[in-house]
Design a protein around this motif. Sequence first.
Motif, PDB file in Angstrom:
ATOM      1  N   GLY A  43       0.837  -1.176   0.000  1.00 48.22           N
ATOM      2  CA  GLY A  43       0.000   0.000   0.000  1.00 48.22           C
ATOM      3  C   GLY A  43       0.881   1.236   0.000  1.00 48.22           C
ATOM      4  O   GLY A  43       2.073   1.172   0.326  1.00 48.22           O
ATOM      5  N   ILE A  44       0.299   2.349  -0.409  1.00 45.74           N
ATOM      6  CA  ILE A  44       1.017   3.621  -0.292  1.00 45.74           C
ATOM      7  C   ILE A  44       0.166   4.526   0.593  1.00 45.74           C
ATOM      8  O   ILE A  44      -0.991   4.812   0.267  1.00 45.74           O
ATOM      9  CB  ILE A  44       1.259   4.267  -1.669  1.00 45.74           C
ATOM     10  N   LEU A  45       0.737   4.903   1.711  1.00 46.38           N
ATOM     11  CA  LEU A  45       0.065   5.806   2.641  1.00 46.38           C
ATOM     12  C   LEU A  45       0.507   7.220   2.289  1.00 46.38           C
ATOM     13  O   LEU A  45       1.702   7.508   2.249  1.00 46.38           O
ATOM     14  CB  LEU A  45       0.484   5.437   4.071  1.00 46.38           C
ATOM     15  N   ARG A  46      -0.470   8.077   1.992  1.00 46.57           N
ATOM     16  CA  ARG A  46      -0.124   9.452   1.618  1.00 46.57           C
ATOM     17  C   ARG A  46      -0.622  10.379   2.715  1.00 46.57           C
ATOM     18  O   ARG A  46      -1.779  10.297   3.136  1.00 46.57           O
ATOM     19  CB  ARG A  46      -0.774   9.818   0.296  1.00 46.57           C
ATOM     20  N   LEU A  47       0.255  11.244   3.201  1.00 49.00           N
ATOM     21  CA  LEU A  47      -0.070  12.068   4.359  1.00 49.00           C
ATOM     22  C   LEU A  47       0.253  13.537   4.129  1.00 49.00           C
ATOM     23  O   LEU A  47       1.250  13.866   3.480  1.00 49.00           O
ATOM     24  CB  LEU A  47       0.768  11.610   5.564  1.00 49.00           C
ATOM     25  N   ILE A  48      -0.608  14.386   4.688  1.00 46.45           N
ATOM     26  CA  ILE A  48      -0.250  15.786   4.845  1.00 46.45           C
ATOM     27  C   ILE A  48      -0.011  15.927   6.346  1.00 46.45           C
ATOM     28  O   ILE A  48      -0.901  15.601   7.144  1.00 46.45           O
ATOM     29  CB  ILE A  48      -1.405  16.728   4.423  1.00 46.45           C
ATOM     30  N   VAL A  49       1.207  16.322   6.728  1.00 42.83           N
ATOM     31  CA  VAL A  49       1.542  16.344   8.151  1.00 42.83           C
ATOM     32  C   VAL A  49       1.990  17.743   8.585  1.00 42.83           C
ATOM     33  O   VAL A  49       2.275  18.601   7.739  1.00 42.83           O
ATOM     34  CB  VAL A  49       2.646  15.309   8.478  1.00 42.83           C
ATOM     35  N   SER A  50       2.102  17.906   9.877  1.00 47.35           N
ATOM     36  CA  SER A  50       2.448  19.218  10.415  1.00 47.35           C
ATOM     37  C   SER A  50       3.876  19.634  10.062  1.00 47.35           C
ATOM     38  O   SER A  50       4.166  20.819   9.927  1.00 47.35           O
ATOM     39  CB  SER A  50       2.241  19.224  11.934  1.00 47.35           C
ATOM     40  N   ASP A  51       4.775  18.651   9.904  1.00 46.03           N
ATOM     41  CA  ASP A  51       6.158  18.980   9.551  1.00 46.03           C
ATOM     42  C   ASP A  51       6.691  17.881   8.622  1.00 46.03           C
ATOM     43  O   ASP A  51       7.151  16.835   9.089  1.00 46.03           O
ATOM     44  CB  ASP A  51       7.013  19.083  10.822  1.00 46.03           C
ATOM     45  N   THR A  52       6.631  18.143   7.338  1.00 42.98           N
ATOM     46  CA  THR A  52       6.961  17.103   6.343  1.00 42.98           C
ATOM     47  C   THR A  52       8.412  16.642   6.444  1.00 42.98           C
ATOM     48  O   THR A  52       8.700  15.447   6.420  1.00 42.98           O
ATOM     49  CB  THR A  52       6.690  17.645   4.919  1.00 42.98           C
TER      50      THR A  52
END
Lengths: 141, 434
Positions: A43-52
């Motif tokens: 799987g590919i988990l794609r995230l928008i995070v607070s500090d990339t």
Amino acid sequence: MAIQQISVFVENKPGRLADITAFLAEGGIGIRAFSIADTTDFGILRLIVSDTQKAAQVLKNAGVAVSITEVVGISIPDVTGSFAKVVKILADAGENVEYAYAFLTPEAGHAYVIVRVDDNAKATAVLKDNGISVIDESAVL
Amino acid sequence: MQQNYFNPEIELASREYLHALQSARLIKMVENCYNNVPFYKKKFDEIGLLPADIKSIDDITKLPFTVKQDLRDNYPFGLFAVPREQLIRIHASSGTTGKQTVVGYTQHDIDIWAEGAARAIAAAGGKKGDYIHVSYGYGLFTGGLGLHYGAEKLGATAIPVSAGNTNRQMQILQDFGSDIICCTPSYAMFIGESLKAAGIDSSKLPLRAGIFGAEAWSENMRREIEKSLNIKAYDIYGLSEIAGPGVSYECCEQTGMHICEDYFYPEVVDPETLQPLPDGQFGELVFTCIGKEALPLVRYRTRDITALSHEKCACGRTLVKMLKPKGRSDDMLIIRGVNVFPSQVEHIILSLGMEPNYQIVVDRINNLDVMTVKIEMSDSLFSDSVRQVEDQENRIKAAMQATLGVSAKIKLVEPRSLPRSEGKAVRVIDNRQI
């Protein structure tokens, strides 16, 4: 204008997602939005995070394969047909949507949508020209 | 019971006769090597051995060993003992780092190889007028042409079907009425299953025997093949360096494979000390090509682990028997009849610009070998797009197929997830229960 997204390679095996999210939590990194694409084997988990950048470092140190990509964020009114309009604009401009995902927003009556296209600058311009609100990173962090 | 000998003069010869024949041939061979193969002259000189020191086959232990690497070092034609114009055939088998092992044959060499294959077909009950259905691959691989020439030498009718296209295999089995089929045992299983799936009753087919080799198979598999194809299944052994299929073959007793020791002299040695082992003890099989012209290999280490038996066989043959090899003394894998070295897989991975963090897993699923190559995901391979990751997988897969000649499944795994022991990765997991 573009938003940084971090993608994580996840093997299809129990507990792996739990491990990865725990690494982020331990690193004090907040998840603003995410989606998972899955195939038979991985799987590919794609995230928008607070500090990339910090997230990438934390995950690499934990032995996780990551990739940082710039994606386009859009704010659309929570009205039937809004997303259809966005997709139509991109299609008319010849921009292929590789994937997209939506999430809740602090902005009442709106949804945020992340889209992955081939040419961010072109997509951003064409959306703006058509009156679509393109958001920047500060809006989601 | 009819014993089906092709060449009773040799197959039933006394041990004394064989000893004299082997001695004469070894003496001639060593002279040939010394005079015509600079590689052997150098090796003999290094240990102070002169051709005259070899007086009988018993002196064979004075000779140095030859290994596959020697063939690679002298790639492609450096070990040939005859001028190029005497070669009438070249074959090759896969080797490490994409470099093949090349073998050559004179007319005489083709004749003796065909003789071995003819003995094998006869021992399986083949005779003039039989249709010999050859489903081994034809090409650089020795399987197809080996059995083909054996069938013709026997005076039977060769049907060069080659491997694959199972519908056509089934049609020919029915319409031509093949008497004996020759292929890999896993393909025989597959044909049996395909016949069943197509609703064809194998007991209605004229087929009576099969000659199967080029990969490891078990007694269980033998019984399954015999049942599904309604035939008697015979084992055959060979390797291109020595000749090809027919170096040894099973008789009706099925208690080992008779070696054509009048041409291919066998020894079994301890793979560590290289000391010869007595009958019944397992060790590495070594062949000396005492009857060959183009590629007269001296004490060639096959890496196959087996034991010899000189006891007279109930079939009447006096030729020494070797047991079915029970493994290999190196890391070579045989996948659906194709030689695969882990180093080849590593070379492919490196050539694609990836880190060589991989593991080969071999399973036997529905009686077919399935090779999976696990490769650790890296930042250079990874992307946010499923399509791009799958493109990478397909690129690796295509490179494996092109270089190895056998398909591999590719499974991308997480970085640092493959087991390593003492810093060295465990490269091969062979789950096949044979």
